[in-house]
Design an enzyme around this catalytic site. Structure first.
Site, PDB file in Angstrom:
ATOM      1  N   ASP A 198      67.771  58.719  18.276  1.00  0.00           N
ATOM      2  CA  ASP A 198      66.524  58.473  17.557  1.00  0.00           C
ATOM      3  C   ASP A 198      66.750  58.421  16.040  1.00  0.00           C
ATOM      4  OD1 ASP A 198      63.837  58.026  17.325  1.00  0.00           O
ATOM      5  OD2 ASP A 198      63.195  59.946  18.135  1.00  0.00           O
ATOM      6  N   ASP A 199      66.229  57.354  15.402  1.00  0.00           N
ATOM      7  CA  ASP A 199      66.204  57.244  13.934  1.00  0.00           C
ATOM      8  C   ASP A 199      67.589  57.187  13.281  1.00  0.00           C
ATOM      9  OD1 ASP A 199      63.459  57.538  14.312  1.00  0.00           O
ATOM     10  OD2 ASP A 199      63.212  58.868  12.607  1.00  0.00           O
TER      11      ASP A 199
ATOM     12  N   CYS B  22      59.467  53.675  16.662  1.00  0.00           N
ATOM     13  CA  CYS B  22      60.089  54.020  17.948  1.00  0.00           C
ATOM     14  C   CYS B  22      59.328  53.487  19.158  1.00  0.00           C
ATOM     15  CB  CYS B  22      60.287  55.520  18.055  1.00  0.00           C
ATOM     16  SG  CYS B  22      58.791  56.506  17.983  1.00  0.00           S
TER      17      CYS B  22
ATOM     18  N   HIS C 191      58.976  56.120  24.718  1.00  0.00           N
ATOM     19  CA  HIS C 191      58.415  56.791  23.547  1.00  0.00           C
ATOM     20  C   HIS C 191      58.503  58.307  23.665  1.00  0.00           C
ATOM     21  CE1 HIS C 191      54.642  57.963  21.091  1.00  0.00           C
ATOM     22  NE2 HIS C 191      55.725  58.053  20.353  1.00  0.00           N
TER      23      HIS C 191
ATOM     24  N   ASP D 225      66.774  53.228  17.925  1.00  0.00           N
ATOM     25  CA  ASP D 225      65.514  52.485  17.995  1.00  0.00           C
ATOM     26  C   ASP D 225      65.105  51.852  16.667  1.00  0.00           C
ATOM     27  OD1 ASP D 225      65.053  54.997  16.908  1.00  0.00           O
ATOM     28  OD2 ASP D 225      63.386  55.495  18.223  1.00  0.00           O
ATOM     29  N   HIS D 226      65.745  52.199  15.569  1.00  0.00           N
ATOM     30  CA  HIS D 226      65.529  51.561  14.267  1.00  0.00           C
ATOM     31  C   HIS D 226      66.416  52.244  13.243  1.00  0.00           C
ATOM     32  CE1 HIS D 226      63.110  55.134  13.812  1.00  0.00           C
ATOM     33  NE2 HIS D 226      62.320  54.729  14.775  1.00  0.00           N
TER      34      HIS D 226
END
Length: 496
Positions: free
Chosen positions: A40-41, A80, A140, A326-327
């Site tokens: 994540d992130d 996300c 999510h 996710d980004h």
């Protein structure tokens, strides 16, 4: 005599059926397993890609040496919820209308024409004979009900949390506006005391235990790390890797946003996040970067535990690994500490593949999409293509560089706001037709908007042709109340 011949034919038929079933089972078992890892992130600071501020990520390096690293991969949404929904459905946000956060169980509904009968990525593997397992943040929250044959779930929230926050209250400096903005978990500091108290550590324990089990069919195993998502809390030993006096800060220009169109500024209106100016004045900028680097090294450690568990298992030689985020994440670039943008540092994220039939230690710098993960895994696994996928498999690119020259990536943030990355350029078009254009060969930090420069008119026209032809309204169950621009856009346009 006739009875003997009939009996012989019957026995041959029975034997043939049994042999066919045995062969089918052998063929199924010989298919590769899949280890599907989401972080994540995570931006591109890891050592196989950018090696920012001498980040210490030996296990990302280890994975990179095992396969192929994409240094220029981009997400389909810099947030996300819609990013993960896009990857798991194989559909673009502009096709589904999932521009914001959508509860996992409501991504696929009969009143969304695009997703009502979609097959999620893990489900496609199950339908083709795989045993599916998952733990942590994959969609999510975790995953829709019954998507996995075995689910380890996910600990809700991004803790553990100290009794008192270290620095940031989550509302930011514009207290008068807080009713219009969501509260964030943005904070940074050394907590808890040891790694075993981190949810990600427990998730890796779950994966490691299952890698020691016996399976009568190939498996698809998903692992979703919560870090490096805020709050940037990990044990002190990870902070110790990065003395403050050795920390670099990312490139920043105070007047960088003077040439940004109004819609871009509305999207970037994030008072709940620390601003770069505040971080500079308060002396916290290096501390935030230090915390982010510490979180990356912590995740790297947990990744190492996963790789060791796989290598000590019977599945080491027949398992595909894909690792993605996710980004990206801005650590002061463009004036803030957040994702939430169509600029390079928000849309670009790591993507790594390792598989028995892929080259080792290869890097590809062409722009690609996370949307390609679904079809790529199918091809690597020898499964039939899924005709609903809007992404393209990357197998030929990884094996023989096929398609590199024509490759591009498309990111969407809200309805009719898109960014295209191609040929070293970034083109952004907002819902009102206003534009941004950056030439990364001379402006890698995207400080000068060249959209009105006649020198780039031809290139801009070429990139505009890559914008999606379909831009559906917001999905009724997809929302992003964290930031007023998206609330207002959905209310103005309406939803499906």
């Amino acid at each position: 005599m006739k009875k003997s011949i009939l009996l012989l034919v019957l026995l041959v038929s029975i034997f043939s059926c049994k042999q066919e079933k045995t062969n089918q089972k052998k063929n199924l078992i010989s298919k590769p397993n899949v280890l599907f890892i989401a972080v994540d992130d995570l931006n591109n600071w890891i050592s196989p890609i950018q090696n920012f501020s001498n980040v210490k990520t030996p296990n990302f390096d280890r994975l990179a040496k095992m396969g192929v690293t994409f240094t220029n991969a981009h997400v389909q949404a810099p947030l996300c919820g819609p990013s993960r929904a896009s990857l798991m459905t194989g559909l673009r946000p502009s096709t589904t209308g999932i521009y914001g956060m959508t509860p996992d169980n409501l991504i696929r509904r009969k009143d969304n024409s695009a997703t009502k009968d979609i097959t999620f990525l893990p489900e496609y593997f199950e339908q083709n004979g795989y045993h599916t397992m998952g733990i942590g943040k994959l969609f999510h929250i975790h995953a829709p009900d019954s998507v996995f044959n075995e689910s380890g779930g996910r600990i809700r929230g991004f803790g553990p949390y100290p009794n008192k926050r270290f620095v940031w209250d989550g509302f930011g400096t514009s207290k008068s506006k807080k009713e219009k903005y969501g509260r964030t978990s943005t904070d940074w500091g050394a907590f808890p005391e040891n790694d075993t108290l981190m949810p990600d550590h427990q998730s890796v324990n779950w994966v490691a235990e299952r890698l020691q089990r016996n399976y009568d069919k190939p498996f698809f195993m998903g692992l979703g790390f919560l870090r490096v998502h805020v709050p940037l809390y990990v044990p002190q030993k990870w902070f110790n890797l990065y003395p403050l006096d050795k920390i670099e800060t990312p490139p920043y220009k105070a007047d960088d946003l003077n040439d940004i169109p109004p819609v871009g500024m509305q999207i970037n209106d994030l008072p709940m996040m620390p601003s770069t100016e505040w971080a500079k004045e308060s002396g916290e900028w290096k501390k935030i970067v230090q915390a982010y680097l510490a979180c990356i090294s912590y995740v790297d450690y947990e990744l190492g535990r996963v790789l060791e568990a796989l290598e000590s298992s019977k599945y080491a030689d027949n398992t595909i690994i894909v690792l993605w985020s996710d980004h990206g994440y801005r650590l002061g670039e463009k004036g803030t500490f957040a994702k939430h943008a169509l600029w390079e540092t928000a849309t670009k994220a790591p993507l790594l593949f390792a598989a028995p039939n892929l080259p080792k230690g290869k890097k590809i710098n062409a722009p690609v999409e996370m949307l390609s993960i679904y079809p790529t895994l199918l091809e690597l696994s020898g499964l039939p293509t899924y005709n609903r996928n809007e992404g393209n498999s990357l197998v030929a690119m990884m094996q023989n560089n096929s398609g590199i020259d024509n490759s591009y990536a498309l990111t969407t943030f809200g309805m009719n706001n898109h960014a295209i990355k191609k040929d070293g350029f970034r083109y952004i078009q907002y819902e009102d037709g206003t534009q941004e254009f950056y030439d990364h060969s001379i402006d890698p930090n995207e400080w000068t908007n060249e959209a009105k420069n006649p020198k780039y008119k031809t290139q801009i026209e070429k990139m505009k042709k890559l914008l999606p032809k379909i831009n559906v309204k917001w999905d009724a169950k997809s929302n992003y109340t964290f930031q007023p621009y998206f609330v207002e856009q959905k209310a103005k346009i309406g939803s499906n």
